[in-house]
Scaffold this active site. Structure first.
Site, short mmCIF file in Angstrom:
data_model
loop_
_atom_site.label_atom_id
_atom_site.label_comp_id
_atom_site.label_asym_id
_atom_site.label_seq_id
_atom_site.Cartn_x
_atom_site.Cartn_y
_atom_site.Cartn_z
N SER A 167 4.61 -29.70 -2.11
CA SER A 167 6.05 -29.50 -1.94
C SER A 167 6.62 -30.19 -0.72
CB SER A 167 6.36 -28.00 -1.85
OG SER A 167 5.70 -27.42 -0.74
N LYS A 174 10.40 -19.30 0.64
CA LYS A 174 10.85 -20.43 1.46
C LYS A 174 12.29 -20.23 1.95
CE LYS A 174 7.71 -23.65 -0.84
NZ LYS A 174 7.55 -24.83 -1.70
N THR A 179 0.82 -1.21 0.00
CA THR A 179 0.00 0.00 0.00
C THR A 179 0.86 1.26 0.00
OG1 THR A 179 -1.73 -1.19 1.20
CG2 THR A 179 -1.84 1.20 1.20
#
Length: 952
Positions: A812, A855, A489
């Site tokens: 995954s 990750k 934002t």
């Protein structure tokens, strides 16, 4: 002899009254007055009828009679005029040659001023004011009343001499004479015949000349008859266009068969200059007179018709305006009596506002139609308020107002760097957009200047391949996707500041009603435009930076699908005619720069995602968070808490402690809160009397914020066999995932999965177990990894993923589950500093996954030192920050064997390889020593220690 009373005559206009001293007046009045005096009582005399009797005494004309000026008098009490109006034709004397008229060889000469020319057979009024002319008239009246009427040349003096007069004139006879109180004479004279002045016999007291009659020459034939008819036709068309000529005059001209009479009648009636009249008089051939009259009439007719057309159009416009004015005044008076005057003022104010808003054509027509309806609807009617609210919205919208300033790309770069740390790809994309927009504006302006100069137009780049709609600059639709707190934002606010535009934002989270986007129809009570139009109105410009926040959380139910409504808003090829249901007309959104934010793309419909350009914001590393805190967060919180930079400073160790122990997240929102807490603690100490500056170090962080909320428990959790560390992607960023496996002897083989796992993750667990059973049932492979091939026979296998209150799903975790099962079967723990991610097939192949950067960041936050990734994800490592690639050992694997070779701890030295005959019993004993008797009371309490996981 008393003059007989003439019959009435229909006139097109009424003559204006004048005083006796008036020098000029309308010709119509003079003609009418004289005609009344000269017409016999026996009946109405038509134009062209000869006069049969003369009055014995002068007849006093009415007070409104006027006459053409002959000469200006030299006395001060005489009327003065530089030029007289055209003489009026009162009638045409009988031109019949059977009645001979004797013209004396010597006649007194009366000079005519002001372009006045008296034609033969014409009866005209004259005004005499000079003393010598009055004396001439008095002498003539004592005799046969005949005199010579000769026009003065234009440049002649007031007292004209022989050289100041033309040589051709008209012999005339005085029929009436009236003496005015001021001494001037009013005459009614009839022209008799053309004369030529031979020489002047006398100049004092007035002019006397020897004259000779010059008759007009008439050649009968077809040509003269054609000219006569042409003159009659043109004159008939001209008479209705001249208000001073009666309609009967056209009929009189049609009844004249004598070409000579017709020529003099028309020449006397129409408006001609003095030289032109004199030229007509001097022409000897009547057909030449008619030919010239045809040309004069055609010119006069064209001028009059054009003037009549202009006058008619002007009169119609004025009549319409006057009619509307009178009707509005009457309506205002009626409303005033009814007490509705204030309401009428409101309608006028609305009309003025709509005119000032400069609406496009279609909205202007709709607003005008509604204004007319509002004027006729009573204020007590519910429809009155509905219409008034609608018009207020129409007048308040910025239909043509733009606020964008000149684009300065270097300045924009400075603004983006001031507001955001790193995010180089995002900044580059924004600067590219600004550069393209600036270049297009400059070249379009240059092409417009060349076109105005009349030179060859310079085509725009790729002009041949452009369509007409491509020439309009379309704003891109940018979608910022990333976890909470990464600056999506605030990035939109920085873009608005760099562009010099207004910034508006609406949140779409939880929106289920399509009317929130498109607006409600006016048939509903309390209807309003949609949130798009409402925000445009608040921005007061039609080119703001418009942020649609949380677009991935838009819902849909029986009230409609807001995502479908957003398809038109976010389509650059359609939003230039966006139609809100409330407005009912198109509003141009093509100049609006739409920005959208989302935490994930999975929940955004495909057609809507296709309209947006996706920019990923994955999160920040620990070092990046420290820099953001020092550059942006700390100065903001110090100022917000009334402190100064001299009173409070932070050490790097303190910031690292806050990031590691108190804010394990992808963004910096919680970091901002913790910095604010430290600033509040320091502000309190200063308010209580502390005067020396404060420096926040790691010990102060522990003292002010309490015990750490997060700690590195990876090593403790994976110190036992059957536990592996995986990496997962979540909408709030990457996260560390622990997978635990155990087996229980039984009579049948079962797989139990717990931890709120989704269908995909359950299937991954089943595939991992099947692979381990199938692959490691072979003695040679099992011996290489120290795995008991009969461990899972007649056993219940339980796979659990902690944090069971959080739903988990995705493919995954396949290699992580396989590693946990292999660790359980082999009794070899998984490396405590290693995490892995990847999808596993039944053949043992490792497939690529997504969310690599998220990750890796999660692994770095958890203290992981090594990561296993699928080899086909090697190119995704470019998105990982360089400092993370240096701190973490990232290995790429292709198969399950590669994973186990890198993930499991090495076999103990001197440990015998087991075969299937006795391994199961011995393994059980070994496990009993490791997992049971060797640990004190509360064993495993460290691994089971509760930790707070960062969830949004």
């Amino acid at each position: 002899m008393e003059p007989e009373r003439p019959p009435s005559r229909t006139r097109k206009t009424t003559a204006k009254a004048t005083t006796a001293k008036a020098t000029t007046a309308k010709v119509t009045t003079a003609k009418a007055t004289t005609a009344k005096a000269a017409t016999p009582r026996t009946g109405r005399r038509r134009a062209g009828t000869p006069k049969t009797a003369e009055p014995k005494a002068p007849v006093t004309p009415p007070s409104d009679a006027t006459a053409a000026v002959v000469e200006d008098v030299t006395r001060s009490d005489a009327p003065a005029s530089s030029a007289a109006p055209e003489p009026a034709i009162l009638g045409i004397a009988n031109g019949d040659s059977s009645r001979p008229t004797t013209i004396p060889a010597t006649l007194p000469v009366l000079p005519l001023r002001g372009g006045t020319v008296v034609f033969p057979l014409a009866v005209v009024p004259l005004l005499v004011g000079q003393e010598r002319s009055i004396q001439l008239v008095d002498e003539v009246m004592r005799g046969d009343r005949m005199l010579a009427l000769v026009a003065q040349k234009p440049e002649a003096p007031e007292l004209a001499g022989p050289d100041d007069l033309y040589r051709v004139g008209t012999a005339g006879v005085i029929h009436q004479l009236m003496r005015a109180p001021d001494g001037t004479l009013r005459l009614v004279i009839q022209g008799l015949e053309r004369i030529r002045v031979a020489e002047f016999a006398q100049t004092e007291p007035y002019l006397v000349a020897q004259v000779e009659v010059v008759p007009d020459q008439v050649t009968p034939g077809v040509e003269i008859e054609g000219l006569r008819r042409a003159v009659v036709d043109l004159f008939r068309r001209l008479v209705p266009l001249i208000d001073d000529l009666p309609n009967e005059l056209a009929g009189a001209a049609e009844n004249l068969s004598d070409p000579r009479q017709l020529a003099y009648l028309v020449a006397s009636a129409i408006q001609l200059s003095g030289p032109v009249r004199q030229e007509l008089l001097e022409l000897d051939q009547v057909d030449a007179k008619l030919q010239q009259l045809v040309e004069l009439l055609q010119h006069e007719l064209a001028v009059r018709e054009l003037g009549h057309k202009i006058t008619t159009e002007t009169r119609e416009r004025m009549s319409k305006a006057q009619r509307e004015y009178f009707l509005r005044e009457q309506l205002r008076a009626i409303r005033k009596e009814l007490g509705d005057e204030d309401e009428n003022d409101d309608v006028a104010a609305l009309r003025r506002r709509i005119e000032e808003a400069e609406l496009p054509e279609e909205p202007r027509r709709e607003a005008t139609r509604e204004l007319d309806r509002l004027s006729n609807v009573p204020p007590a009617s519910p429809e009155h308020g509905i219409i008034r609210t609608y018009l207020d919205w129409m007048a308040s919208l910025p239909w043509n107002k733009l606020t964008g300033s000149d684009i300065d790309v270097p300045k924009a770069r400075v603004i983006l760097d001031e507001d955001h740390y790193d995010l180089e790809k995002i900044k580059d994309r924004i600067l590219e957009y600004l550069a393209v927009k600036k270049l297009r504006q400059e070249r379009q302006a240059r092409a417009a200047e060349v076109a105005e100069d009349g030179s060859v137009e310079t085509p725009l780049p790729n002009d041949r391949s452009e369509t007409p709609t491509d020439r309009v600059a379309r704003e891109p639709i940018l979608c910022f996707v990333g976890p909470p707190g990464v600056g999506k934002t605030s990035l939109g606010q920085s873009i608005a500041r760099a562009l010099g535009r207004k910034f508006v934002r609406i949140s779409l989270g939880g929106v289920h009603d399509e009317a929130e986007i498109r607006g409600h129809r006016r048939t509903y009570i309390g209807a309003l435009p949609g949130r798009i139009i409402q925000s445009i109105k608040r921005a007061e410009a039609r080119d703001p930076v418009f942020m649609l926040d949380e677009i991935d959380k838009v819902g849909a139910d029986w009230r409609g699908d807001p995502s479908s409504a957003l398809l038109e808003v976010l389509d650059p090829a359609q939003n230039h005619t966006f139609v809100d249901n409330y407005l009912g007309v198109g509003f141009d959104l093509s100049q609006v720069l739409f920005l959208t934010t989302a935490n994930t793309l999975d929940t955004i419909p495909g057609p809507l995602r296709d309209r947006m350009e996706v920019l990923q914001l994955s999160g920040y590393t620990e070092e990046e968070k420290v820099q953001i805190a020092r550059t942006y967060l700390i100065p903001k919180q110090i100022a917000a808490h009334g402190l100064t930079v001299e009173e409070l400073t932070f050490t790097d160790a303190a910031l690292h402690e806050v990031v590691r122990g108190y804010t394990r997240e992808a963004g910096v929102r919680n970091l901002d809160r913790e910095v604010a807490t430290l600033c509040r603690k320091s502000a309190r100490e200063i308010a209580e009397g502390r005067t020396e500056p404060a420096t926040i170090d790691a010990a102060d962080v522990l003292r002010h914020l309490g015990r750490p909320r997060f700690f590195n428990d990876v090593a403790e959790r994976t110190e036992r066999p059957g536990v592996a560390t995986g990496l997962a992607w979540t909408p709030t960023g990457g996260d560390v995932l622990f997978i635990e496996a155990t087996s229980v002897p039984g009579h049948d083989e079962r797989l139990i999965l717990t931890g709120m796992l989704g269908d995909v993750m359950r299937e991954s667990a089943q595939a991992a177990l099947s692979y381990v059973r199938a692959t490691f049932s072979k003695g040679s492979i099992a011996d290489n990894f120290g795995i008991d091939p009969k461990l899972f026979e007649n056993a219940t296998v339980h796979v659990h993923v902690p944090a069971g209150a959080i739903p988990k799903d995705g493919p995954s975790a396949g290699i992580t589950m396989m590693t946990a099962l292999a660790s359980l079967a082999s009794g070899r723990p998984v490396r405590s500093d290693l995490a892995m991610t990847g999808e596993l097939t039944l053949r043992g192949k490792v497939l690529p996954i997504g969310g690599v950067k998220e990750k890796v960041l999660a692994a770095h936050r958890a203290g992981i030192k090594a990561i296993l990734l699928p080899r086909r994800n090697e190119n995704d490592l470019e998105d990982v920050p360089p400092e993370l690639r240096e701190q973490i050992d990232i290995s790429f694997v292709d198969s399950a064997e590669d994973v186990l070779a890198r993930a499991l701890d090495p076999l103990p030295t001197g440990r015998a390889r087991r075969n299937g005959s006795h391994g199961r019993k011995d393994r059980g004993g070994a496990r009993g020593e490791e997992n049971g008797a060797a640990q004190p009371d509360g064993a495993g309490s460290k691994a089971a220690r509760p930790t707070r996981r960062p969830r949004s």
